[in-house]
Design an enzyme around this catalytic site. Structure first.
Site, PDB file in Angstrom:
ATOM      1  N   LYS A 117     -77.369 -39.543 -87.803  1.00 38.19           N
ATOM      2  CA  LYS A 117     -76.514 -40.085 -88.776  1.00 38.19           C
ATOM      3  C   LYS A 117     -76.999 -41.468 -89.429  1.00 38.19           C
ATOM      4  O   LYS A 117     -76.295 -41.458 -90.477  1.00 38.19           O
ATOM      5  CB  LYS A 117     -74.960 -40.002 -88.013  1.00 38.19           C
ATOM      6  CG  LYS A 117     -74.410 -38.837 -87.826  1.00 38.19           C
ATOM      7  CD  LYS A 117     -72.985 -39.031 -87.216  1.00 38.19           C
ATOM      8  CE  LYS A 117     -72.644 -37.556 -86.763  1.00 38.19           C
ATOM      9  NZ  LYS A 117     -71.455 -37.446 -85.887  1.00 38.19           N
ATOM     10  N   LYS A 199     -77.863 -26.387 -85.696  1.00 37.64           N
ATOM     11  CA  LYS A 199     -76.406 -26.166 -85.072  1.00 37.64           C
ATOM     12  C   LYS A 199     -75.333 -26.135 -86.153  1.00 37.64           C
ATOM     13  O   LYS A 199     -75.263 -26.551 -87.047  1.00 37.64           O
ATOM     14  CB  LYS A 199     -76.273 -27.545 -84.183  1.00 37.64           C
ATOM     15  CG  LYS A 199     -74.802 -27.458 -83.516  1.00 37.64           C
ATOM     16  CD  LYS A 199     -74.638 -28.805 -82.770  1.00 37.64           C
ATOM     17  CE  LYS A 199     -73.815 -29.694 -83.793  1.00 37.64           C
ATOM     18  NZ  LYS A 199     -73.407 -30.880 -83.329  1.00 37.64           N
ATOM     19  N   LYS A 202     -68.777 -28.370 -88.050  1.00 42.48           N
ATOM     20  CA  LYS A 202     -67.761 -28.347 -88.818  1.00 42.48           C
ATOM     21  C   LYS A 202     -68.147 -29.226 -90.140  1.00 42.48           C
ATOM     22  O   LYS A 202     -67.299 -29.402 -91.314  1.00 42.48           O
ATOM     23  CB  LYS A 202     -66.585 -28.771 -88.203  1.00 42.48           C
ATOM     24  CG  LYS A 202     -66.558 -30.210 -87.611  1.00 42.48           C
ATOM     25  CD  LYS A 202     -65.329 -30.130 -86.371  1.00 42.48           C
ATOM     26  CE  LYS A 202     -65.564 -31.114 -85.386  1.00 42.48           C
ATOM     27  NZ  LYS A 202     -64.963 -31.167 -84.320  1.00 42.48           N
TER      28      LYS A 202
HETATM   29  P1  TYM Z   1     -67.176 -32.276 -80.573  1.00 45.71           P
HETATM   30  O1  TYM Z   1     -65.763 -32.779 -81.094  1.00 45.71           O
HETATM   31  O2  TYM Z   1     -68.147 -32.603 -81.744  1.00 45.71           O
HETATM   32  O3  TYM Z   1     -67.378 -30.877 -79.926  1.00 45.71           O
HETATM   33  C1  TYM Z   1     -66.583 -30.522 -79.379  1.00 45.71           C
HETATM   34  C2  TYM Z   1     -67.230 -29.595 -78.262  1.00 45.71           C
HETATM   35  O4  TYM Z   1     -68.055 -28.425 -78.888  1.00 45.71           O
HETATM   36  C3  TYM Z   1     -69.403 -28.260 -78.510  1.00 45.71           C
HETATM   37  N1  TYM Z   1     -69.931 -27.805 -79.703  1.00 45.71           N
HETATM   38  C4  TYM Z   1     -70.839 -26.708 -79.700  1.00 45.71           C
HETATM   39  N2  TYM Z   1     -71.065 -25.798 -78.923  1.00 45.71           N
HETATM   40  C5  TYM Z   1     -72.171 -24.937 -79.124  1.00 45.71           C
HETATM   41  N3  TYM Z   1     -72.616 -24.942 -80.402  1.00 45.71           N
HETATM   42  C6  TYM Z   1     -72.105 -25.725 -81.454  1.00 45.71           C
HETATM   43  N4  TYM Z   1     -72.763 -25.207 -82.458  1.00 45.71           N
HETATM   44  C7  TYM Z   1     -71.304 -26.575 -81.081  1.00 45.71           C
HETATM   45  N5  TYM Z   1     -70.641 -27.550 -81.794  1.00 45.71           N
HETATM   46  C8  TYM Z   1     -70.025 -28.427 -81.098  1.00 45.71           C
HETATM   47  C9  TYM Z   1     -69.748 -29.775 -78.118  1.00 45.71           C
HETATM   48  O5  TYM Z   1     -70.732 -29.957 -77.386  1.00 45.71           O
HETATM   49  C10 TYM Z   1     -68.343 -30.107 -77.465  1.00 45.71           C
HETATM   50  O6  TYM Z   1     -68.555 -29.714 -76.092  1.00 45.71           O
HETATM   51  N6  TYM Z   1     -68.129 -36.544 -78.309  1.00 45.71           N
HETATM   52  C11 TYM Z   1     -67.328 -35.272 -77.891  1.00 45.71           C
HETATM   53  C12 TYM Z   1     -66.088 -35.137 -77.675  1.00 45.71           C
HETATM   54  C13 TYM Z   1     -65.777 -35.980 -76.278  1.00 45.71           C
HETATM   55  C14 TYM Z   1     -66.049 -35.386 -74.964  1.00 45.71           C
HETATM   56  C15 TYM Z   1     -65.799 -36.410 -74.193  1.00 45.71           C
HETATM   57  C16 TYM Z   1     -66.591 -34.384 -74.368  1.00 45.71           C
HETATM   58  C17 TYM Z   1     -65.292 -37.047 -76.443  1.00 45.71           C
HETATM   59  N7  TYM Z   1     -65.396 -37.453 -75.256  1.00 45.71           N
HETATM   60  C18 TYM Z   1     -65.916 -36.575 -72.922  1.00 45.71           C
HETATM   61  C19 TYM Z   1     -66.656 -34.228 -73.089  1.00 45.71           C
HETATM   62  C20 TYM Z   1     -66.189 -35.366 -72.202  1.00 45.71           C
HETATM   63  C21 TYM Z   1     -67.618 -34.431 -79.214  1.00 45.71           C
HETATM   64  O7  TYM Z   1     -67.639 -34.964 -80.458  1.00 45.71           O
HETATM   65  O8  TYM Z   1     -67.552 -33.230 -79.368  1.00 45.71           O
END
Ligand code: TYM
Length: 334
Positions: A117, A199, A202
């Site tokens: 980023k 990947k 969104k």
């Molecule tokens: P976020 O909101 O970007 O994504 C949520 C979850 O979706 C998974 N993910 C995917 N898995 C497979 N293929 C993909 N293309 C894909 N895109 C997203 C992410 O790995 C995630 O599990 N920082 C985290 C949110 C968070 C969190 C936490 C997670 C904040 N605090 C504590 C676990 C524990 C995030 O931005 O996920």
């Protein structure tokens, strides 16, 4: 209120920063559903994380409630699990500061998501995007979490949370459980439909590259029919055919059949058959969820009862860990 049974603890969360994709669903959410019986689970809507990039207030409010509805509609039982909104539990922000003072600029600079980023944004990248993994560590560590089910892209952040926890435990005294990551065998990294070596995300500018959980059936069919494949014309499960592999992975993650077993059914068939099966599988999985989300979103009072009760329990458990941290650091107890 407290975790009195001997179940191990799960914590996970998603950002309400855009519409959820099939990647979020297969990489994380679907596994939460499968793990809920065995663990004491905290599922959080991480709105504090979402504001690392500017959000329109009205959109953030809608998406926060929609995300909570999607959690429930996917089959996670609000009676048995704790759902809450991150900003409702101030212990997260407070613990994040305490952990920031126990983290290094060097380790945060090594986070690949930040590097990607910052390469694009340069010096005007928000400071929140730099410190965000520390907030994520706070989320996890406050609940004495044992297991964190996430997609592959979050494993590096989880590793950092483990490092920070270990450092704090060694500097003061044992305070946090050291969490393990959990990724599904298939679906941990769902790829873009347009550039299948990237990947699915969104935030991608090309709407044809992702499927949203709330996409109507005709949109899903259109996006899948436009999915990039290759010119080989045979259906094999191999890295040389990333587009085909991604479609097989998607079907496999939904149906619970291994991709190699799936391939056997495609002998003599073409990409149109594979795409039709992928679209049908996705629509079959998402349509019932979409119906439930619509029903849940029309009863805001019921949602409010769920997130208020969740915040109460999360506050109780999280604040206990926060007080321990404060005491060990040397703050005067209030
Ligand atoms: P976020 O909101 O970007 O994504 C949520 C979850 O979706 C998974 N993910 C995917 N898995 C497979 N293929 C993909 N293309 C894909 N895109 C997203 C992410 O790995 C995630 O599990 N920082 C985290 C949110 C968070 C969190 C936490 C997670 C904040 N605090 C504590 C676990 C524990 C995030 O931005 O996920």
């Amino acid at each position: 209120m407290e975790n009195t049974d001997s179940k191990k603890v799960i914590f996970s969360g998603m950002q309400p920063s855009g519409e959820l994709t099939l990647g979020n669903y297969l990489g994380a959410l679907k596994n939460w559903v499968n793990l809920q019986e065995e663990y004491d689970c905290y599922f959080c809507v991480v709105d504090l994380h979402a504001i690392t990039v500017r959000q329109k207030p009205a959109d953030l409010r809608r998406r926060t409630l929609e995300l909570l509805s999607i959690y429930i509609a996917s089959g996670i039982d609000p009676e048995k699990n704790t759902f809450f909104i991150q900003s409702h539990v101030p212990a997260h922000s407070e613990a994040a500061w305490l952990l920031t003072c126990n983290s290094y600029v060097g380790e945060l600079s090594r986070m690949t998501q930040y590097k990607d980023k910052s390469q694009k944004a340069g010096d005007s990248i928000g400071a929140g995007l730099f410190t965000y993994p520390v907030l994520m560590a706070a989320d996890i560590l406050l609940y004495q979490t044992n297991l964190v089910p996430v997609g592959k892209d979050q494993l590096q952040h989880l590793e950092l949370a483990r490092d920070i926890a270990t450092r704090f435990n060694n500097t003061y005294s044992p305070t946090f459980a050291i969490p393990e990551g959990y990724t599904p065998k298939i679906g941990a990294k769902v790829m873009s439909l347009q550039e299948p070596t990237k990947k699915m995300s969104k935030s991608d500018d090309n709407v044809n590259s992702f499927i949203l959980i709330m996409d109507p059936p005709e949109v899903i069919r259109k996006k899948i029919s436009r999915a990039v494949t290759d010119s080989l014309g045979v259906i094999n499960y191999t890295d040389e055919q990333p587009g085909v592999k991604n479609l097989l992975d998607i079907i496999s993650a939904i149906k619970g059949v291994s991709p190699l077993d799936l391939v056997k059914d495609y002998e003599g068939k073409g990409y149109a058959d594979l795409k039709e099966d992928a679209a049908n599988a996705i629509i079959g999985e998402l349509s019932p969820i979409q119906e439930k989300v619509k029903a849940l979103m029309s009863d805001k009072k019921a949602l409010e009862a769920i997130y208020k009760q969740g915040a109460e329990k999360a506050s109780y458990v999280g604040t206990k860990t926060l007080r321990k941290m404060q005491k060990k650091i040397g703050f005067i107890p209030r």
